[in-house]
Design a protein around this motif. Structure first.
Motif, PDB file in Angstrom:
ATOM      1  N   ASN B  31     -35.823   0.327 -24.994  1.00 51.24           N
ATOM      2  CA  ASN B  31     -36.811   0.728 -25.984  1.00 51.24           C
ATOM      3  C   ASN B  31     -37.954   1.459 -25.294  1.00 51.24           C
ATOM      4  O   ASN B  31     -38.031   1.492 -24.056  1.00 51.24           O
ATOM      5  CB  ASN B  31     -37.347  -0.466 -26.789  1.00 51.24           C
ATOM      6  CG  ASN B  31     -38.143  -1.451 -25.941  1.00 51.24           C
ATOM      7  OD1 ASN B  31     -39.092  -1.068 -25.277  1.00 51.24           O
ATOM      8  ND2 ASN B  31     -37.768  -2.707 -25.974  1.00 51.24           N
ATOM      9  N   ILE B  49     -40.259   1.623 -30.340  1.00 47.32           N
ATOM     10  CA  ILE B  49     -39.090   2.260 -30.939  1.00 47.32           C
ATOM     11  C   ILE B  49     -37.885   1.938 -30.071  1.00 47.32           C
ATOM     12  O   ILE B  49     -37.938   2.051 -28.840  1.00 47.32           O
ATOM     13  CB  ILE B  49     -39.297   3.785 -31.114  1.00 47.32           C
ATOM     14  CG1 ILE B  49     -38.126   4.396 -31.889  1.00 47.32           C
ATOM     15  CG2 ILE B  49     -39.547   4.498 -29.794  1.00 47.32           C
ATOM     16  CD1 ILE B  49     -38.420   5.793 -32.436  1.00 47.32           C
ATOM     17  N   ARG B  50     -36.829   1.473 -30.689  1.00 49.22           N
ATOM     18  CA  ARG B  50     -35.637   1.070 -29.951  1.00 49.22           C
ATOM     19  C   ARG B  50     -34.735   2.281 -29.702  1.00 49.22           C
ATOM     20  O   ARG B  50     -34.816   3.295 -30.381  1.00 49.22           O
ATOM     21  CB  ARG B  50     -34.890  -0.026 -30.718  1.00 49.22           C
ATOM     22  CG  ARG B  50     -35.763  -1.245 -30.974  1.00 49.22           C
ATOM     23  CD  ARG B  50     -34.989  -2.458 -31.431  1.00 49.22           C
ATOM     24  NE  ARG B  50     -35.907  -3.545 -31.768  1.00 49.22           N
ATOM     25  CZ  ARG B  50     -36.512  -4.315 -30.872  1.00 49.22           C
ATOM     26  NH1 ARG B  50     -36.311  -4.122 -29.594  1.00 49.22           N
ATOM     27  NH2 ARG B  50     -37.321  -5.266 -31.263  1.00 49.22           N
ATOM     28  N   SER B  51     -33.843   2.126 -28.756  1.00 48.80           N
ATOM     29  CA  SER B  51     -33.016   3.267 -28.340  1.00 48.80           C
ATOM     30  C   SER B  51     -32.098   3.763 -29.453  1.00 48.80           C
ATOM     31  O   SER B  51     -31.652   4.912 -29.427  1.00 48.80           O
ATOM     32  CB  SER B  51     -32.190   2.903 -27.105  1.00 48.80           C
ATOM     33  OG  SER B  51     -31.352   1.799 -27.379  1.00 48.80           O
ATOM     34  N   ASN B  52     -31.804   2.913 -30.431  1.00 47.85           N
ATOM     35  CA  ASN B  52     -30.935   3.351 -31.534  1.00 47.85           C
ATOM     36  C   ASN B  52     -31.735   3.858 -32.734  1.00 47.85           C
ATOM     37  O   ASN B  52     -31.169   4.142 -33.793  1.00 47.85           O
ATOM     38  CB  ASN B  52     -30.004   2.215 -31.980  1.00 47.85           C
ATOM     39  CG  ASN B  52     -30.763   1.004 -32.491  1.00 47.85           C
ATOM     40  OD1 ASN B  52     -31.986   0.950 -32.397  1.00 47.85           O
ATOM     41  ND2 ASN B  52     -30.033   0.051 -33.037  1.00 47.85           N
ATOM     42  N   GLU B  53     -33.045   3.985 -32.572  1.00 50.64           N
ATOM     43  CA  GLU B  53     -33.891   4.525 -33.633  1.00 50.64           C
ATOM     44  C   GLU B  53     -34.344   5.933 -33.264  1.00 50.64           C
ATOM     45  O   GLU B  53     -34.502   6.259 -32.085  1.00 50.64           O
ATOM     46  CB  GLU B  53     -35.125   3.620 -33.848  1.00 50.64           C
ATOM     47  CG  GLU B  53     -34.753   2.224 -34.320  1.00 50.64           C
ATOM     48  CD  GLU B  53     -35.970   1.315 -34.425  1.00 50.64           C
ATOM     49  OE1 GLU B  53     -36.768   1.252 -33.464  1.00 50.64           O
ATOM     50  OE2 GLU B  53     -36.105   0.653 -35.476  1.00 50.64           O
ATOM     51  N   ARG B  54     -34.581   6.760 -34.265  1.00 58.66           N
ATOM     52  CA  ARG B  54     -34.984   8.146 -34.007  1.00 58.66           C
ATOM     53  C   ARG B  54     -36.436   8.410 -34.395  1.00 58.66           C
ATOM     54  O   ARG B  54     -37.089   9.286 -33.847  1.00 58.66           O
ATOM     55  CB  ARG B  54     -34.069   9.107 -34.776  1.00 58.66           C
ATOM     56  CG  ARG B  54     -32.665   9.133 -34.249  1.00 58.66           C
ATOM     57  CD  ARG B  54     -32.614   9.662 -32.820  1.00 58.66           C
ATOM     58  NE  ARG B  54     -31.326   9.394 -32.186  1.00 58.66           N
ATOM     59  CZ  ARG B  54     -31.115   8.393 -31.325  1.00 58.66           C
ATOM     60  NH1 ARG B  54     -32.098   7.568 -30.995  1.00 58.66           N
ATOM     61  NH2 ARG B  54     -29.925   8.225 -30.782  1.00 58.66           N
ATOM     62  N   GLU B  55     -36.925   7.643 -35.361  1.00 55.16           N
ATOM     63  CA  GLU B  55     -38.284   7.880 -35.829  1.00 55.16           C
ATOM     64  C   GLU B  55     -38.846   6.580 -36.377  1.00 55.16           C
ATOM     65  O   GLU B  55     -38.120   5.774 -36.961  1.00 55.16           O
ATOM     66  CB  GLU B  55     -38.270   8.948 -36.927  1.00 55.16           C
ATOM     67  CG  GLU B  55     -39.637   9.435 -37.365  1.00 55.16           C
ATOM     68  CD  GLU B  55     -39.542  10.636 -38.293  1.00 55.16           C
ATOM     69  OE1 GLU B  55     -38.811  11.593 -37.958  1.00 55.16           O
ATOM     70  OE2 GLU B  55     -40.196  10.616 -39.349  1.00 55.16           O
ATOM     71  N   LYS B  56     -40.165   6.420 -36.181  1.00 60.08           N
ATOM     72  CA  LYS B  56     -40.818   5.233 -36.692  1.00 60.08           C
ATOM     73  C   LYS B  56     -42.247   5.576 -37.078  1.00 60.08           C
ATOM     74  O   LYS B  56     -42.893   6.405 -36.432  1.00 60.08           O
ATOM     75  CB  LYS B  56     -40.805   4.128 -35.630  1.00 60.08           C
ATOM     76  CG  LYS B  56     -40.831   2.737 -36.186  1.00 60.08           C
ATOM     77  CD  LYS B  56     -40.369   1.739 -35.140  1.00 60.08           C
ATOM     78  CE  LYS B  56     -40.365   0.342 -35.732  1.00 60.08           C
ATOM     79  NZ  LYS B  56     -39.949  -0.659 -34.732  1.00 60.08           N
ATOM     80  N   THR B  64     -41.294   9.572 -32.426  1.00 58.64           N
ATOM     81  CA  THR B  64     -39.896   9.991 -32.425  1.00 58.64           C
ATOM     82  C   THR B  64     -39.299   9.710 -31.058  1.00 58.64           C
ATOM     83  O   THR B  64     -40.008   9.636 -30.054  1.00 58.64           O
ATOM     84  CB  THR B  64     -39.765  11.491 -32.740  1.00 58.64           C
ATOM     85  OG1 THR B  64     -40.446  12.243 -31.738  1.00 58.64           O
ATOM     86  CG2 THR B  64     -40.347  11.819 -34.107  1.00 58.64           C
ATOM     87  N   SER B  72     -39.901  11.234 -25.896  1.00 52.11           N
ATOM     88  CA  SER B  72     -40.499  10.651 -27.094  1.00 52.11           C
ATOM     89  C   SER B  72     -41.808  11.386 -27.378  1.00 52.11           C
ATOM     90  O   SER B  72     -42.437  11.927 -26.467  1.00 52.11           O
ATOM     91  CB  SER B  72     -40.791   9.169 -26.871  1.00 52.11           C
ATOM     92  OG  SER B  72     -41.537   8.616 -27.942  1.00 52.11           O
TER      93      SER B  72
END
Lengths: 113, 112
Positions: B31, B49-56, B64, B72
């Motif tokens: 992350n 933000i975790r590695s499997n997420e693209r945007e938060k 991002t 990021s």
């Protein structure tokens, strides 16, 4: 604001003195960390602890030592301070290891003359 | 060498403008986190933000993550003078005993 406290906030001492920087947290976190940060620079991990009676050295070699006798308390000691120890020392804690959100204290700015 | 490197090193904008800060890293991560540090204070966690997420999103913050580019970005919209601080990205490398590695930080100045 995180419930993690550091004292003193500022410390100016002479070379050769023994000092202890205090860090305590009331969140019940097992994981605690000490970082060293020079002005405008990144944080360097110098010590960490998984829990009571656990202490490990971090990535940056440091002449300081730490102890963890109680969950809430993680003091850092310098047996003989030198000018090269002048820096800001930040204490942090987290509920889970490493990748979890870390909560930081306000820091101790140490100046060794 | 530094795992997380922020860009630019310093940013000065007018109140109300958006601020975009970037972070690049070298190895695979679990992350990535962004922290803020006011002058002479400790760090405050902003967003993870975790590695499997693209945007938060979190309030005026948008983060991002592009794992293919190992980068990021942190966007602060409608900046305020109170946003003046240093911003750090921190990465949790896979297989590195899960310690956080911090970059050198970006100094953001928001002019009233």
């Amino acid at each position: 604001e995180a419930d993690i406290y550091q004292t003193p906030r500022y410390l100016v001492i002479g070379t050769g003195k023994k000092i202890t920087l205090e860090c305590s947290q009331t969140m019940g976190h097992d994981k605690m960390y000490w970082y060293q940060q020079d002005p405008g620079m990144e944080l360097h991990l110098i010590h960490y602890s998984y829990g009571v009676n656990s202490t490990e050295k971090g990535d940056l070699s440091s002449e300081s030592t730490v102890s963890r006798i109680r969950t809430e308390h993680f003091p850092l000691t310098l047996e003989s301070a030198r000018p090269s120890h002048t820096s800001q020392y930040l204490c942090a804690s987290s509920e889970y290891w490493g990748s979890d959100t870390q909560y930081f204290g306000p820091g101790t700015r140490l100046t060794v003359l | 060498s530094q795992q997380g490197e922020e860009d630019p090193q310093a940013l000065s904008i007018q109140e109300g403008e958006n601020a975009t800060m970037n972070c690049s890293y070298k190895t695979s991560i679990n992350n990535l986190q962004w922290y803020r540090q006011n002058s002479g204070r400790g760090l405050v966690h902003l967003i993870l933000i975790r590695s499997n997420e693209r945007e938060k999103h979190s309030g005026r913050l948008r983060v991002t993550l592009d794992t293919s580019k190992k980068s990021s970005s942190l966007l602060i919209t409608a900046s305020r003078a109170a946003d003046t601080a240093s911003y750090f990205c921190a990465t949790d490398q896979t297989g590195a005993n899960s310690k956080l590695t911090f970059g050198k930080g970006i100094t953001l100045s928001v002019r009233p």
